[in-house]
Design an enzyme around this catalytic site. Structure first.
Site, PDB file in Angstrom:
ATOM      1  N   ARG A 152      -1.697  -2.166   4.056  1.00  0.00           N
ATOM      2  CA  ARG A 152      -2.609  -2.924   3.188  1.00  0.00           C
ATOM      3  C   ARG A 152      -3.426  -3.863   4.046  1.00  0.00           C
ATOM      4  NH1 ARG A 152       1.551  -6.153  -0.010  1.00  0.00           N
ATOM      5  NH2 ARG A 152       2.491  -5.860   2.021  1.00  0.00           N
ATOM      6  N   LYS A 202      -0.210  10.655   0.427  1.00  0.00           N
ATOM      7  CA  LYS A 202      -1.074   9.475   0.603  1.00  0.00           C
ATOM      8  C   LYS A 202      -1.961   9.248  -0.638  1.00  0.00           C
ATOM      9  CE  LYS A 202      -3.695   6.336   2.240  1.00  0.00           C
ATOM     10  NZ  LYS A 202      -3.483   5.139   2.992  1.00  0.00           N
ATOM     11  N   CYS A 258     -10.039   1.841  -0.176  1.00  0.00           N
ATOM     12  CA  CYS A 258      -9.021   2.896  -0.314  1.00  0.00           C
ATOM     13  C   CYS A 258      -8.847   3.398  -1.746  1.00  0.00           C
ATOM     14  CB  CYS A 258      -7.693   2.387   0.221  1.00  0.00           C
ATOM     15  SG  CYS A 258      -7.834   1.755   1.891  1.00  0.00           S
TER      16      CYS A 258
HETATM   17  C1  UGA Z   1      -4.122   0.042  -0.358  1.00  0.00           C
HETATM   18  C2  UGA Z   1      -2.625   0.366  -0.456  1.00  0.00           C
HETATM   19  O1  UGA Z   1      -1.922  -0.717  -1.071  1.00  0.00           O
HETATM   20  C3  UGA Z   1      -2.020   0.648   0.923  1.00  0.00           C
HETATM   21  O2  UGA Z   1      -0.658   1.045   0.797  1.00  0.00           O
HETATM   22  C4  UGA Z   1      -2.823   1.775   1.583  1.00  0.00           C
HETATM   23  O3  UGA Z   1      -2.341   2.066   2.895  1.00  0.00           O
HETATM   24  C5  UGA Z   1      -4.269   1.361   1.673  1.00  0.00           C
HETATM   25  O4  UGA Z   1      -4.777   1.104   0.340  1.00  0.00           O
HETATM   26  C6  UGA Z   1      -5.055   2.486   2.326  1.00  0.00           C
HETATM   27  O5  UGA Z   1      -5.141   3.566   1.740  1.00  0.00           O
HETATM   28  O6  UGA Z   1      -5.468   2.339   3.475  1.00  0.00           O
HETATM   29  P1  UGA Z   1      -5.572  -2.129   0.255  1.00  0.00           P
HETATM   30  O7  UGA Z   1      -6.749  -1.323  -0.152  1.00  0.00           O
HETATM   31  O8  UGA Z   1      -5.615  -2.869   1.525  1.00  0.00           O
HETATM   32  O9  UGA Z   1      -4.249  -1.180   0.360  1.00  0.00           O
HETATM   33  O10 UGA Z   1      -5.327  -3.182  -0.889  1.00  0.00           O
HETATM   34  P2  UGA Z   1      -4.223  -3.543  -1.990  1.00  0.00           P
HETATM   35  O11 UGA Z   1      -3.511  -4.760  -1.595  1.00  0.00           O
HETATM   36  O12 UGA Z   1      -3.413  -2.356  -2.317  1.00  0.00           O
HETATM   37  O13 UGA Z   1      -5.170  -3.896  -3.219  1.00  0.00           O
HETATM   38  C7  UGA Z   1      -6.084  -2.929  -3.733  1.00  0.00           C
HETATM   39  C8  UGA Z   1      -6.837  -3.499  -4.921  1.00  0.00           C
HETATM   40  O14 UGA Z   1      -5.978  -3.632  -6.036  1.00  0.00           O
HETATM   41  C9  UGA Z   1      -7.433  -4.896  -4.688  1.00  0.00           C
HETATM   42  O15 UGA Z   1      -8.742  -4.908  -5.198  1.00  0.00           O
HETATM   43  C10 UGA Z   1      -6.536  -5.823  -5.474  1.00  0.00           C
HETATM   44  O16 UGA Z   1      -7.206  -6.959  -5.947  1.00  0.00           O
HETATM   45  C11 UGA Z   1      -6.128  -4.914  -6.623  1.00  0.00           C
HETATM   46  N1  UGA Z   1      -4.810  -5.294  -7.232  1.00  0.00           N
HETATM   47  C12 UGA Z   1      -3.662  -5.188  -6.523  1.00  0.00           C
HETATM   48  C13 UGA Z   1      -4.786  -5.707  -8.554  1.00  0.00           C
HETATM   49  O17 UGA Z   1      -5.821  -5.781  -9.245  1.00  0.00           O
HETATM   50  N2  UGA Z   1      -3.567  -5.987  -9.138  1.00  0.00           N
HETATM   51  C14 UGA Z   1      -2.405  -5.907  -8.445  1.00  0.00           C
HETATM   52  O18 UGA Z   1      -1.338  -6.168  -9.031  1.00  0.00           O
HETATM   53  C15 UGA Z   1      -2.451  -5.492  -7.105  1.00  0.00           C
END
Ligand code: UGA
Length: 429
Positions: A152, A202, A258
């Site tokens: 992440r 993935k 992602c």
């Molecule tokens: C995501 C995955 O969590 C990773 O495991 C994966 O490796 C990565 O994509 C990738 O494919 O490279 P990331 O995009 O860095 O990671 O971000 P996240 O922390 O997963 O958040 C994604 C989105 O979901 C954000 O916009 C966040 O605000 C939103 N989110 C997350 C929510 O709206 N609610 C939540 O409870 C959690």
């Protein structure tokens, strides 16, 4: 062991630095000579907490090196990681040009048995495709293995160093044995499977998490009508280990480089194969609806129109602890506000807004207090930790009206109300 990483983007740099940190000698290769020069002098091109320290440690130990010369880097290296970008194209499919050229270059530079690891998020079948490209260039023995990345942004070092699992997709016993040695420092299940299953894992992981967020946002819309509270419902269901508490934060939905790309890729895959994927399609729709719903609720507080209203938006990045604005929900929200005729101001501790790239204009302020000046409403769009200590009473005093929309359920409702705001939370009446 000596390892080579092709690509010094997000995944390449983090993987390379962490693998050097656990004792391997890692050479990062990139075609961008300027980037390599900067990295050699300690300039990290991305914002990622903790990365600079790990890179520095690797460079000082002499085990983390950078070059533009792939052939030299590959001398004596048994393992090479492909970690180049796989951006979405206009039609939603994946641009594989960088993977293709990396595979070709690797094939040309290969002189002995090599395990080629595919770390980039790639369509199912890519491992076989990469194999055929390399085979065309070399007569050496080699294996191509899919080892998808689950990092992440903002937590990448921790995620790499303490993974929940490492997925290894290959039929080759020789490659499995080498990779088990490469990853021996990481205490987690090593899940060995075929190449296609690893590639799909993935997409399935990201789409499942995106669906989970979509689900809680759907429950949030019910809560808003019923007078229930989505945070309490999320807590109530999340404590069941079959459901799990993570990724149940209702809000503006998901963005970033992602989830949107990967969910769309699965949708396209289903469309292309004629396989119906109703949950994937609903996740995409729900994500769009989450932003629209926040705006609709705001508009209803202003008697049906926000035309000419000044709206201050806290946060531009797609989530906290990153400067990444790709497909940011905050930006999608600002676009809807602009379309409704609002005058939009924004502030982010790190992320920048580029009008030319995003296709519309937003005025950027120097601080939350600055953008609050004469605003009719303030919206929390990205839950940066530094917003915790905002003086809400002071913000309210600067404003022309009294509406606070907390689109990430971030603030303490008591504090917001004490400051005198009319306060809207997601999934709460
Ligand atoms: C995501 C995955 O969590 C990773 O495991 C994966 O490796 C990565 O994509 C990738 O494919 O490279 P990331 O995009 O860095 O990671 O971000 P996240 O922390 O997963 O958040 C994604 C989105 O979901 C954000 O916009 C966040 O605000 C939103 N989110 C997350 C929510 O709206 N609610 C939540 O409870 C959690």
């Amino acid at each position: 062991m000596k390892l080579v990483v092709v690509g010094t983007g997000y995944v390449g740099l983090v993987s390379g630095a962490c693998l050097a940190d656990v004792g391997h000698t890692v050479i990062c290769v990139d075609v961008d000579a300027l980037k390599i020069e900067k990295l050699k002098s300690g300039v990290i091109p991305i914002f990622e907490p903790g990365l600079e320290e790990v890179v520095q440690r690797g460079v000082e130990s002499g085990r983390f090196l950078f070059t533009t010369n792939l052939k030299e880097a590959m001398e004596g290296a048994q393992v090479i990681l492909i970690a180049v970008g796989t951006p979405s194209t206009e039609d939603g499919s994946v641009n594989m040009a960088y993977v293709e050229s990396a595979a070709r270059d690797i094939g040309r530079a290969m002189t002995e048995y090599t395990v080629v690891i595919d770390k980039s998020t790639v369509p199912v079948g890519t491992t076989e495709w990469v194999h055929s490209i390399i085979r065309h260039e070399t007569s050496c023995d080699f294996d191509v293995v899919s080892v998808p990345e689950f990092l992440r942004e903002g937590h990448a070092i921790q995620d790499f160093m303490k993974p929940h699992r490492i997925v290894i997709g290959t039929h080759s016993t020789k490659a499995i044995n080498i990779l088990l040695e490469v990853f021996s420092a990481f205490q987690c299940p090593k899940v060995i499977m075929d190449e296609r299953s690893a590639e799909l894992t993935k997409y399935a992981a990201n789409s499942f998490l995106a669906m989970k967020i979509g689900f809680i946002n759907e429950i949030a819309s019910l809560c808003e009508r019923l007078g229930a509270d989505v945070d309490q419902v999320a807590k109530g269901i999340g404590l069941d280990p079959r459901i799990g508490a993570d990724f149940l934060r209702a809000g503006l939905g998901w963005g970033g480089s992602c989830f949107p790309k990967d969910v769309r890729a699965l949708k396209n895959l289903g469309d292309g194969l004629g396989v119906s994927l109703p949950i994937i399609n609903a996740s995409l729709d729900m994500n769009t609806m989450s932003r629209q719903r926040v705006v609709d609720r705001l508009v209803s507080l202003f008697d049906g129109t926000i035309e000419g209203k000044k709206i201050a938006v806290l946060g531009i990045a797609f989530k906290p602890n990153t400067d990444d604005t790709r497909e940011s929900a905050a930006i999608a929200l600002m676009q809807i506000l602009k379309e409704k005729g609002a005058d939009v101001y924004a502030y982010d501790p790190i992320a920048e807004f580029h009008s030319a790239y995003h296709g519309f204009d937003v005025k950027i302020g120097e601080s939350p207090y600055h953008i609050a000046q004469d605003a009719h409403a303030i919206i929390l769009a990205t839950e940066w930790h530094e917003f915790t200590d905002l003086d809400l009473t002071r913000i309210k005093q600067f404003m022309a009206d009294d509406v606070m929309v907390d689109a990430r359920n971030f603030f303490d409702p008591v504090r917001v109300k004490e400051a005198g705001f009319r306060y809207l939370r997601v999934g709460n009446k």
